[in-house]
Every structure is written in C-alpha cells, then in structure tokens.
Design a protein around this motif. Structure first.
Motif, short mmCIF file in Angstrom:
data_model
loop_
_atom_site.label_atom_id
_atom_site.label_comp_id
_atom_site.label_asym_id
_atom_site.label_seq_id
_atom_site.Cartn_x
_atom_site.Cartn_y
_atom_site.Cartn_z
N VAL A 219 0.45 -1.40 -0.10
CA VAL A 219 0.02 0.08 -0.09
C VAL A 219 1.17 1.46 -0.07
O VAL A 219 0.67 2.63 -0.40
CB VAL A 219 -0.78 0.07 1.19
N ASN A 220 2.30 1.12 0.49
CA ASN A 220 2.98 2.90 0.79
C ASN A 220 3.45 2.66 -0.48
O ASN A 220 3.34 4.01 -0.77
CB ASN A 220 3.55 2.01 2.24
N GLN A 221 4.00 1.67 -1.11
CA GLN A 221 4.94 1.86 -2.08
C GLN A 221 3.93 2.17 -3.50
O GLN A 221 4.49 3.35 -4.52
CB GLN A 221 5.67 0.95 -2.91
N THR A 222 2.32 1.46 -3.22
CA THR A 222 1.21 2.10 -4.18
C THR A 222 0.59 2.94 -4.24
O THR A 222 0.54 4.17 -5.38
CB THR A 222 0.92 0.36 -4.58
N LEU A 223 0.78 3.62 -3.34
CA LEU A 223 0.37 5.33 -2.83
C LEU A 223 1.21 6.41 -3.37
O LEU A 223 1.00 7.13 -3.89
CB LEU A 223 -0.64 5.05 -1.18
N SER A 224 2.33 5.78 -2.69
CA SER A 224 3.32 7.02 -4.03
C SER A 224 3.85 6.44 -5.18
O SER A 224 3.50 7.88 -5.59
CB SER A 224 4.90 5.96 -2.73
N THR A 225 3.80 5.19 -5.73
CA THR A 225 3.57 5.29 -6.87
C THR A 225 2.78 5.97 -7.85
O THR A 225 2.93 6.95 -8.65
CB THR A 225 3.49 4.05 -7.44
N LYS B 230 -5.53 -1.23 5.18
CA LYS B 230 -4.76 -0.43 4.95
C LYS B 230 -4.48 0.87 3.96
O LYS B 230 -3.76 2.07 4.70
CB LYS B 230 -3.15 -1.20 4.33
N LEU B 231 -5.49 0.63 2.88
CA LEU B 231 -5.95 2.12 2.21
C LEU B 231 -6.66 2.91 2.25
O LEU B 231 -6.36 4.03 2.74
CB LEU B 231 -6.60 1.04 1.10
N VAL B 232 -7.92 2.56 3.44
CA VAL B 232 -8.47 3.31 4.69
C VAL B 232 -7.60 3.88 5.29
O VAL B 232 -7.96 5.15 5.56
CB VAL B 232 -9.54 2.68 5.01
N GLN B 233 -6.52 3.56 6.05
CA GLN B 233 -6.14 3.73 6.88
C GLN B 233 -5.16 4.70 6.73
O GLN B 233 -4.87 6.12 7.66
CB GLN B 233 -5.35 2.32 8.48
N ASN B 234 -4.96 4.67 5.37
CA ASN B 234 -4.04 5.95 4.98
C ASN B 234 -4.69 6.67 4.15
O ASN B 234 -3.76 7.92 3.45
CB ASN B 234 -3.01 5.28 3.90
N GLY B 235 -6.23 6.83 4.45
CA GLY B 235 -6.80 7.70 3.97
C GLY B 235 -7.41 7.57 2.30
O GLY B 235 -8.37 8.53 2.35
N ALA B 236 -7.78 6.92 1.70
CA ALA B 236 -7.59 6.59 0.44
C ALA B 236 -8.70 6.56 0.40
O ALA B 236 -9.63 5.48 1.56
CB ALA B 236 -6.82 5.89 -0.28
N VAL B 237 -9.58 6.78 -0.75
CA VAL B 237 -10.95 6.65 -1.09
C VAL B 237 -11.05 4.84 -1.23
O VAL B 237 -10.84 4.73 -2.72
CB VAL B 237 -12.19 7.47 -1.43
N VAL B 238 -11.32 4.08 -0.32
CA VAL B 238 -12.06 2.15 -1.32
C VAL B 238 -13.16 2.17 -1.52
O VAL B 238 -14.41 2.84 -0.44
CB VAL B 238 -11.22 1.43 -0.56
N GLN B 239 -13.75 2.04 -2.42
CA GLN B 239 -14.90 1.67 -3.11
C GLN B 239 -15.19 0.30 -2.67
O GLN B 239 -14.20 -0.58 -3.30
CB GLN B 239 -15.93 2.15 -4.11
N GLN B 240 -16.63 0.02 -2.59
CA GLN B 240 -16.81 -2.14 -3.01
C GLN B 240 -16.95 -2.21 -3.91
O GLN B 240 -16.70 -3.57 -4.39
CB GLN B 240 -18.27 -1.91 -1.86
N ASN B 241 -17.56 -1.79 -5.10
CA ASN B 241 -17.70 -2.13 -6.91
C ASN B 241 -16.73 -0.67 -7.59
O ASN B 241 -16.68 0.00 -6.88
CB ASN B 241 -19.35 -1.61 -7.07
N LEU B 242 -16.80 -1.49 -8.50
CA LEU B 242 -15.40 -1.22 -9.57
C LEU B 242 -15.90 0.41 -10.36
O LEU B 242 -15.38 1.30 -9.73
CB LEU B 242 -15.08 -1.86 -10.39
#
Length: 228
Positions: free
Chosen positions: A56-62, A96-108
């Motif tokens: 997650v850390n590397q992906t969000l950084s990229t 981990k995405l949610v904890q890092n402040g990312a917006v995560v959806q259940q559907n695509l």
C-alpha cells in the motif's frame, strides 16, 4: 637474483599464464553467485499484514508520482477462485488503504482497479543455508574462532566478529533458512487498460505452507457416479 630463483619465477609465471589462458577460453560460462541479498520469509498471517502495508505504501507513492489525485476512488478486486492467502490479503489491502486515507469503493464503477496476482515457484535443487558473516569470520576472526572452537557458538561469534555477527547468525537461524518454495506477488493499479502502478516482490514460503497459496487440484479427486 640467482639463476635457479629466476627459473622458478619463470615457471610460476608460465603456469599462471596457462591457467589464465584456460579461463579465458572456457567452453561454457563459469557459474558464480549473485552478490549477497536477503529475502523475507512469509510464515504467518501477521506477515501478510506487513506485506500489505509495504504494498500500500509503495502503491500510493507511485500513484502520487503519476499525478493521480489522492481522493481518486479505488476498488480492490478479488482473484477468481481465490486462495486463502489471496482472500486474506485483499482484506489487509482494503484496511491499509482506508487507514492511509484512500477512498475505497466496494464496486468498481469509475474507480481505479487494484488487482494482484501470485505465482508459487517450487525449486528442486538444494537450498544451501548461507549464514551472513561466516566468510568474514574466516578472514577476520580465524584465530579467535579457532582458539575458542570448544566454546559455545555465541562465544565464538563474539570473539570473531562481535555482537553484529552474532545477531546476523541468530536472524538467519531463526528464519528457518531458505526453502524450496517462493512466492512472486504482483500488485497492479489500472485505469482503462493503462498501468498506473505496479509492484512485484518475491518471498520465501515454508514448504508445508504451500497449500495456503495454491488453488486445490481436482485431478486426484475420486468422483462417485450414481446411476438412476
């Protein structure tokens, strides 16, 4: 320089030249090891959590470097016929995405798709257990180690290389050493068929834990046919 000594040096130089010449004309490439590297071993679900944190850390950084807005929605896809690891890993990724402040959806929907794939690699060759520092001990601590050869291994290491070598030895032993099984884990973020982020890592697996990372095989399943 005496004549006999000169003759000896000439013979030695000729022998060395012959060996070098043979090496330069080897029929096939000579095998050599890669430089010293370390590779983590995944041994528990807690390790899956640590792996997901790094991904997650590397992906969000990229994504940030690619100019993707921080509030861009993401959707984490579950692979078809998921293994136990893939099922658990998805949960860790979402958390981990949610904890890092990312917006995560259940559907695509219009979200960026976060997907991952695994490949289990099984080697048939022996896995030598190289202990970091053992060759340094031979070079730097030979006399101390030799003099303490009947002492406990911790004492030998402390005398030969100090506490750092002892720590390296303990870490290597406690890891269980290298195994015949490795995991290749690739995480990808795409948008409309375009790769926005991608990360591939390799980990050791305990041979006995392979079923957690592989899909069941139905080749050996006995099927009973009942006639009506």
């Amino acid at each position: 320089m005496s004549f006999s000594k000169a003759i000896s040096l000439a013979v030695l130089a000729g022998a060395v030249a012959t060996l070098v010449g043979c090496a330069q004309r080897a029929p096939i490439p000579v095998a050599e090891n890669f430089e010293y590297t370390s590779q983590p071993k995944v041994r528990s679900a807690g390790h899956w959590d640590l792996v997901s944190r790094d991904v997650v850390n590397q992906t969000l950084s990229t994504l940030d470097k690619a100019g993707v807005a921080p509030n861009t929605p993401l959707h984490v896809s579950l692979p078809a016929n998921a293994t136990q690891f893939e099922t658990g890993f998805r949960e860790f990724l979402i958390t981990k995405l949610v904890q890092n402040g990312a917006v995560v959806q259940q559907n695509l929907g219009q979200a960026l798709e976060v997907s991952y794939g695994i490949q289990v690699v099984r080697h048939n060759s022996d896995r030598p257990h190289f202990i970091p520092g053992q060759f340094t001990m031979l070079a730097a601590g030979l006399f101390a180690a030799y003099g303490l050869r009947n002492q406990h291994i911790d004492a030998q290491l402390a005398a030969g290389l100090g506490l750092t070598a002892a720590a390296d030895y303990a870490n290597s032993i406690n890891s269980g050493g290298p195994t015949n099984t490795e995991l290749i884990l690739t995480t990808t973020v795409t948008r409309g068929g375009q790769y926005l982020a991608r990360k591939t890592d390799v980990y050791y697996l305990e041979n006995a834990d392979t079923p957690l990372f592989t899909r069941p095989s139905y080749k050996n399943v006995n099927m009973k046919v009942v006639s009506q």
